[in-house]
Design a protein around this motif. Structure first.
Motif, short mmCIF file in Angstrom:
data_model
loop_
_atom_site.label_atom_id
_atom_site.label_comp_id
_atom_site.label_asym_id
_atom_site.label_seq_id
_atom_site.Cartn_x
_atom_site.Cartn_y
_atom_site.Cartn_z
N TYR A 174 0.92 -1.29 -0.05
CA TYR A 174 0.06 0.19 0.01
C TYR A 174 0.85 1.22 0.04
O TYR A 174 1.84 1.17 0.64
N THR A 219 -8.18 6.62 -4.98
CA THR A 219 -7.55 5.34 -4.34
C THR A 219 -7.36 4.42 -5.84
O THR A 219 -8.40 4.25 -6.33
N THR A 221 -6.39 0.97 -7.54
CA THR A 221 -5.87 -0.31 -7.45
C THR A 221 -5.24 -0.93 -8.65
O THR A 221 -5.91 -0.68 -10.01
N GLN A 227 -2.32 -1.14 -3.82
CA GLN A 227 -3.00 0.09 -3.78
C GLN A 227 -2.23 1.25 -3.56
O GLN A 227 -1.28 1.36 -2.66
N THR A 228 -2.78 2.23 -4.34
CA THR A 228 -2.08 3.63 -4.03
C THR A 228 -3.29 4.62 -3.84
O THR A 228 -4.11 4.85 -4.70
N THR A 229 -3.28 5.57 -2.76
CA THR A 229 -4.08 6.58 -2.53
C THR A 229 -3.31 7.91 -2.59
O THR A 229 -2.37 8.21 -2.02
#
Length: 296
Positions: A174, A219, A221, A227-229
């Protein structure tokens, strides 16, 4: 090889790049630069040693802004020889262009004459906020590497990850990144460095976004499962930071050195012109624009 003559174009609201970028090449007049309407610029310039810390291979020789008095002030502050009445007057006078404005709405219109004239051009972030416009600009290229565009923060030393750090935190699971101000203009400052850090994660599987007043949280995916926010927090004062969560550990990265990032990005542009660096990866540029567009 001869010194590259650069023309610089400014100024957009809240963006002082013509002052800082020009000084990175030319050095600056301390007494005049103190009057720069962006106090952070003379502050970080004062911490450098000129001419040692300047980029020697280029010199900003021409400037245009929409206000001639402003153009003259920047010219006096950053040792620029000539103020032009119309930005297209630079064609035939300079070797390359710095389009130092982040009002992306005008990037196509303002870059087109220079691209068609065959001049290399650095277009400030974001290139565009939709893929259609980005592709229109990129399609104007007369040769590979003519257009350079980036968030300079993607070149920040704080966001350059060593192999030792990668091994210590293990495979990424993440990533969280935040920046202040608006999504359309400033999200690129976190999207680009994050995409450089995570490398190839396959295609985007899904994007979820939420908005509250002037705060945006997006966010992404990826096919890999990562996952990158990305968060732009509007008027909330916050540093530009990236947090990496790996299988074995955690690492927080905090952006600090503005001068280094600007200089590194400008040096990369010069090195592409001189054939020392590979041209821009257009797939990467369009992937950044896709995330910006889907987050709006």
């Amino acid at each position: 090889m001869k010194t590259i003559k650069l023309g610089i174009i400014g100024l957009s609201e809240g963006n002082g790049h013509p002052y800082s970028w020009s000084a990175i090449f030319n050095g600056y007049n301390e007494s005049v630069m103190k009057e720069c309407p962006f106090p952070v610029i003379p502050e970080y310039l004062s911490k450098q040693n000129f001419p040692e810390d300047a980029i020697r291979e280029g010199k900003v020789t021409h400037i245009w802004t929409q206000n001639k008095d402003l153009s003259k002030h920047i010219a006096n502050a950053a040792n620029i020889e000539k103020v032009v009445d119309n930005y297209v007057d630079m064609i035939g006078e300079v070797d390359a262009i710095l389009l130092a404005r982040d009002d992306y709405e005008l990037h196509y219109e303002m870059s087109k004459p220079f691209i068609e004239a065959g001049l290399p051009i650095y277009i400030d972030k974001p290139l565009a906020i939709d893929r259609k416009t980005a592709e229109m600009i990129l399609s104007l290229e007369k040769y590979d590497g003519q257009i350079f565009t980036c968030s300079a923060i993607a070149y920040a030393k704080e966001f350059s990850i060593s192999q030792e750090v990668i091994e210590s935190i293990g495979p990424l699971e993440y990533v969280d990144a935040c920046v202040m101000k608006s999504w359309d203009k400033y999200a690129v400052h976190i999207i680009e460095p994050v995409l450089k850090i995570i490398g190839c994660q396959g295609n985007i599987k899904s994007i979820h976004k939420s908005k509250s007043l002037n705060k945006n949280v997006v966010t992404v995916t990826w096919e890999s499962g990562l996952q990158t926010t990305f968060s732009s927090l509007g008027n909330i004062s916050c540093p530009i930071q990236i947090r990496l969560f790996g299988k074995n550990g955690y690492k927080e990265l905090l952006f600090k050195d503005t001068y280094y990032a600007f200089k590194k990005s400008l040096q990369t542009f010069i090195d592409i012109i001189k054939g020392k660096e590979k041209p821009l990866d257009k797939h990467f540029v369009l992937q950044v624009v896709d995330i910006i567009e889907k987050g709006i």
